[in-house]
Design an enzyme around this catalytic site. Structure first.
Site, mmCIF file in Angstrom:
data_model
loop_
_atom_site.group_PDB
_atom_site.id
_atom_site.type_symbol
_atom_site.label_atom_id
_atom_site.label_comp_id
_atom_site.label_asym_id
_atom_site.label_seq_id
_atom_site.Cartn_x
_atom_site.Cartn_y
_atom_site.Cartn_z
ATOM 1 N N LYS A 13 0.976 -1.197 0.001
ATOM 2 C CA LYS A 13 0.027 -0.081 -0.094
ATOM 3 C C LYS A 13 0.659 1.307 -0.212
ATOM 4 C CE LYS A 13 -2.213 -0.701 3.742
ATOM 5 N NZ LYS A 13 -1.545 -1.941 4.506
ATOM 6 N N ARG A 88 -9.220 0.804 8.860
ATOM 7 C CA ARG A 88 -8.933 -0.437 9.061
ATOM 8 C C ARG A 88 -10.041 -1.286 9.795
ATOM 9 N NH1 ARG A 88 -2.849 0.456 8.796
ATOM 10 N NH2 ARG A 88 -1.829 -1.433 8.858
ATOM 11 N N ARG A 123 11.441 -5.863 4.431
ATOM 12 C CA ARG A 123 11.206 -4.354 4.168
ATOM 13 C C ARG A 123 12.071 -3.476 5.514
ATOM 14 N NH1 ARG A 123 5.183 -2.219 4.944
ATOM 15 N NH2 ARG A 123 5.122 -2.969 6.996
ATOM 16 N N ARG A 156 11.403 -2.486 11.143
ATOM 17 C CA ARG A 156 10.190 -2.033 11.909
ATOM 18 C C ARG A 156 10.117 -3.377 13.003
ATOM 19 N NH1 ARG A 156 5.081 -0.037 8.730
ATOM 20 N NH2 ARG A 156 4.023 -1.410 10.179
ATOM 21 N N ARG A 167 -0.722 -9.713 12.953
ATOM 22 C CA ARG A 167 -1.004 -8.563 12.138
ATOM 23 C C ARG A 167 -1.817 -8.940 11.079
ATOM 24 N NH1 ARG A 167 4.114 -5.283 10.317
ATOM 25 N NH2 ARG A 167 2.415 -3.858 9.261
HETATM 26 P P1 AMP Z 1 1.050 0.429 8.842
HETATM 27 O O1 AMP Z 1 2.437 1.225 8.930
HETATM 28 O O2 AMP Z 1 0.003 0.956 8.165
HETATM 29 O O3 AMP Z 1 1.324 -1.045 8.717
HETATM 30 O O4 AMP Z 1 0.599 0.517 10.397
HETATM 31 C C1 AMP Z 1 1.317 -0.004 11.631
HETATM 32 C C2 AMP Z 1 0.480 -0.112 12.773
HETATM 33 O O5 AMP Z 1 0.003 1.227 13.194
HETATM 34 C C3 AMP Z 1 -0.519 -1.143 12.693
HETATM 35 O O6 AMP Z 1 -0.067 -2.490 12.892
HETATM 36 C C4 AMP Z 1 -1.507 -0.593 13.575
HETATM 37 O O7 AMP Z 1 -0.929 -1.110 15.218
HETATM 38 C C5 AMP Z 1 -1.113 0.832 13.836
HETATM 39 N N1 AMP Z 1 -2.419 1.565 12.806
HETATM 40 C C6 AMP Z 1 -2.135 2.247 11.746
HETATM 41 N N2 AMP Z 1 -3.186 2.596 11.132
HETATM 42 C C7 AMP Z 1 -4.188 2.269 11.889
HETATM 43 C C8 AMP Z 1 -5.518 2.318 11.793
HETATM 44 N N3 AMP Z 1 -6.335 2.842 10.810
HETATM 45 N N4 AMP Z 1 -6.230 1.947 12.870
HETATM 46 C C9 AMP Z 1 -5.580 1.129 13.587
HETATM 47 N N5 AMP Z 1 -4.258 1.044 13.965
HETATM 48 C C10 AMP Z 1 -3.743 1.365 13.169
#
Ligand code: AMP
Length: 210
Positions: A13, A88, A123, A156, A167
């Site tokens: 994404k 999400r 990554r 990360r 996840r």
């Molecule tokens: P990402 O970088 O999009 O993979 O997000 C990393 C982490 O941030 C996720 O695994 C969640 O813990 C948190 N996170 C990001 N976006 C959201 C969202 N829309 N709702 C809830 N948690 C989020």
């Protein structure tokens, strides 16, 4: 154009958000990046979010809804935006509807679970500017250094194999139902994530035109 990018963690994404951002000159808004920045800056929100993120769980809806509500009011969103990683959950999507923003397209990037773990283990991210790389598929010009801002690249914590399974489970349980939510509105387009980023990008751009 107002866009949402859906997909499992590691589906690509963020990379596609960057490509659309360059093509359409609209901001890519990543809740994950905003939360990581808050953690790095040790803000109250960051401290609250850290334990959820480290455990591979979702941060509570009200926190991310607040972030998006504020961000979409900024001037640079007037001509459109790309939401990467929001919504999400169904309550987040309903909250977005209540913010009175019209969503033109939702692109769901699909990658089988079996491929996700290897994608995430390679990554690397820049915690300063949010750019993402891959040790195999998207290497920076200089190993370990961000092309965009020159900061150091790191893995990360939540990309470690043990957290990735949590996840993915969270994704299937809480985020995947959004496909039906947006399909019923007639704005969902599915893109099969390809091995080569350029091939996925070509499919993504096509999906924006359909
Ligand atoms: P990402 O970088 O999009 O993979 O997000 C990393 C982490 O941030 C996720 O695994 C969640 O813990 C948190 N996170 C990001 N976006 C959201 C969202 N829309 N709702 C809830 N948690 C989020």
């Amino acid at each position: 154009m107002n866009l949402i990018l859906l997909g499992a963690p590691g589906a690509g994404k963020g990379t596609q958000a960057e490509k659309i951002c360059e093509k359409l000159s609209i901001p890519a808004i990543s809740t994950g990046n905003i939360l990581r920045e808050a953690i790095a800056n040790k803000t109250e929100m960051g401290l609250k979010a850290k334990s959820f993120i480290d455990a591979g769980k979702l941060v509570p809806d009200e926190v991310v809804i607040g972030i998006i509500n504020d961000r979409l009011k900024e001037d640079d969103c007037k001509n459109g935006f790309i939401l990467d990683g929001f919504p999400r959950t169904i309550p987040q999507a309903e909250a977005l509807d209540r913010m009175d923003v019209h969503i033109d397209r939702v692109i769901d990037i699909e990658v089988p679970d079996e491929k996700i773990a290897s994608r995430l283990s390679g990554r690397r991210v820049c915690l300063k500017c949010g750019a993402t790389y891959h040790t195999e598929f998207k290497q920076p010009k200089v190993e370990g250094v961000c092309d965009v801002c020159g900061d150091v690249l790191v893995q990360r914590k939540d990309d470690m194999p043990e957290t990735v399974l949590d996840r993915l489970a969270t994704y299937h349980e809480q985020t995947e139902p959004l496909k039906d939510f947006y399909s019923e509105k007639g704005i969902l387009r599915i893109v099969e994530g390809q091995q080569e980023v350029a091939d996925t990008t070509a499919l993504t751009f096509k999906a924006l035109e359909d």
